[in-house]
Design an enzyme around this catalytic site. Structure first.
Site, PDB file in Angstrom:
ATOM      1  N   ASP A 262       0.849  -1.193   0.000  1.00  0.00           N
ATOM      2  CA  ASP A 262       0.000   0.000   0.000  1.00  0.00           C
ATOM      3  C   ASP A 262       0.889   1.250   0.000  1.00  0.00           C
ATOM      4  O   ASP A 262       1.775   1.377   0.856  1.00  0.00           O
ATOM      5  CB  ASP A 262      -0.874  -0.048   1.266  1.00  0.00           C
ATOM      6  CG  ASP A 262      -1.948   1.009   1.271  1.00  0.00           C
ATOM      7  OD1 ASP A 262      -2.383   1.432   0.190  1.00  0.00           O
ATOM      8  OD2 ASP A 262      -2.364   1.407   2.387  1.00  0.00           O
TER       9      ASP A 262
ATOM     10  N   GLY B 134     -11.299   4.620   2.639  1.00  0.00           N
ATOM     11  CA  GLY B 134     -12.669   4.092   2.667  1.00  0.00           C
ATOM     12  C   GLY B 134     -13.357   4.190   4.028  1.00  0.00           C
ATOM     13  O   GLY B 134     -14.582   4.041   4.105  1.00  0.00           O
ATOM     14  N   SER B 135     -12.605   4.434   5.083  1.00  0.00           N
ATOM     15  CA  SER B 135     -13.218   4.504   6.433  1.00  0.00           C
ATOM     16  C   SER B 135     -13.959   5.811   6.622  1.00  0.00           C
ATOM     17  O   SER B 135     -13.370   6.883   6.473  1.00  0.00           O
ATOM     18  CB  SER B 135     -12.131   4.417   7.512  1.00  0.00           C
ATOM     19  OG  SER B 135     -11.437   3.212   7.428  1.00  0.00           O
TER      20      SER B 135
HETATM   21  P1  13P Z   1      -8.516   4.577   5.805  1.00  0.00           P
HETATM   22  O1  13P Z   1      -7.542   4.341   6.918  1.00  0.00           O
HETATM   23  O2  13P Z   1      -9.054   5.961   5.830  1.00  0.00           O
HETATM   24  O3  13P Z   1      -9.572   3.542   5.750  1.00  0.00           O
HETATM   25  O4  13P Z   1      -7.691   4.491   4.431  1.00  0.00           O
HETATM   26  C1  13P Z   1      -7.137   3.270   4.047  1.00  0.00           C
HETATM   27  C2  13P Z   1      -6.367   3.419   2.800  1.00  0.00           C
HETATM   28  O5  13P Z   1      -6.729   4.119   1.901  1.00  0.00           O
HETATM   29  C3  13P Z   1      -5.134   2.628   2.659  1.00  0.00           C
HETATM   30  O6  13P Z   1      -4.398   3.037   1.559  1.00  0.00           O
END
Ligand code: 13P
Length: 287
Positions: free
Chosen positions: A84, A209-210
């Protein structure tokens, strides 16, 4: 089954749903996500930030743990092990370590340099059957010390990066990592629409997404988002469940201090969160 993310995302685009990327931090996180996704019969992407990789003592440790756990638990659903927000060096280290998918985040670089490095990594990844995600337009907020104020992607730049043959593309559309502020303006759907018009059927990725209202996530999926990243929400539910256990004094009762008991409510909370997100993203029974 450890696989590249390419096929699962192509199916998601065709089927009008999104595959979740849940970030992992340790053994409990990984086990909870794998077990729940197997039960839900959903494909899944396990995201590993460079910080989380370092915390788990390196990408080699992570790859060995995920591969062994996938086998030991008899997981049959497609699982991609994905870097990521990787740097150029991090991407190369993960390719070497056995990851099945990587993200090269060149969004903070001048566009020419982003293009040059993405192009090189696309060639290396595809030769090895590894999928690759690229990013245009910074995702706002802070994750593992990497912060950005967030900017909407330029659709023309998205086309340039997309044309390099990336398997998935992250573009800023007002989304941010971590908790959303009260005055957040919401996703910029006109930007998403303009990007989609430039990149055709390339799966688009929604980071941060959170905390995005479900209706906005569903609309984004209907417009071409095929991967939604979730990290903070699992951290919040894990922390809340662990705090409750301790505040209720359960760690003081019997052998409640045993880490297998102490961490069990948090692990279950992650499973519940995974179930809840997969229902919104629509990927259950698509494995
Ligand atoms: P959040 O922590 O806001 O869910 O984001 C996750 C993300 O985009 C990881 O790259």
């Amino acid at each position: 089954m450890l696989v590249s993310a390419k096929e699962m995302l192509e199916k998601a685009v065709a089927g009008g749903y999104a595959v979740a990327q849940f970030n992992i931090n340790n053994l409990e996180w990984t086990k909870s996500i794998l077990l729940e996704c197997e039960e839900l019969k959903t494909p899944v992407i396990l995201g590993v930030s460079e910080g989380a990789g370092k915390y788990m003592t390196g990408f080699k440790t992570v790859a060995a743990m995920v591969k062994a756990m996938d086998e030991s638990l008899g997981i049959t659903v497609p699982v991609a092990l994905h870097l990521d927000h990787g740097s150029y060096e991090g991407a190369k280290a993960c390719i070497e370590a056995g990851f099945t998918s990587i993200m090269f985040d060149g969004s903070s670089l001048p566009i020419d340099e982003n293009i040059e490095k993405t192009k090189e990594l696309v060639a290396i990844c595809h030769e090895k059957g590894i999928s690759i995600e690229a990013e245009v337009g910074g995702i706002g907020g802070e994750e593992d010390g990497v912060s950005s104020t967030g900017e909407c992607a330029d659709p023309a730049e998205c086309k340039m990066i997309n044309d390099l043959g990336v398997d998935m593309l992250a573009c800023g559309i007002g989304n941010i990592h971590g908790k959303y502020p009260d005055n957040w303006e919401g996703l910029q759907f006109q930007v998403l629409e303009a990007v989609k018009a430039e990149v055709g059927n390339t799966p688009l990725v929604l980071h941060g997404g959170s905390g995005i209202p479900d209706e906005q996530i569903k609309k984004a999926i209907s417009m071409g988002v095929a991967k939604v990243n979730v990290n903070t929400e699992c951290q919040l539910v894990f922390a809340a469940a662990t705090r409750k256990y301790i505040e209720e004094g359960k760690d003081q009762q019997g052998k409640g201090y045993d880490p297998r008991k102490l961490l069990a409510p948090g692990a279950q909370a992650i499973r519940d969160e995974v179930k809840d997100r997969v229902a919104v993203f629509g990927s259950a029974n698509k494995a």
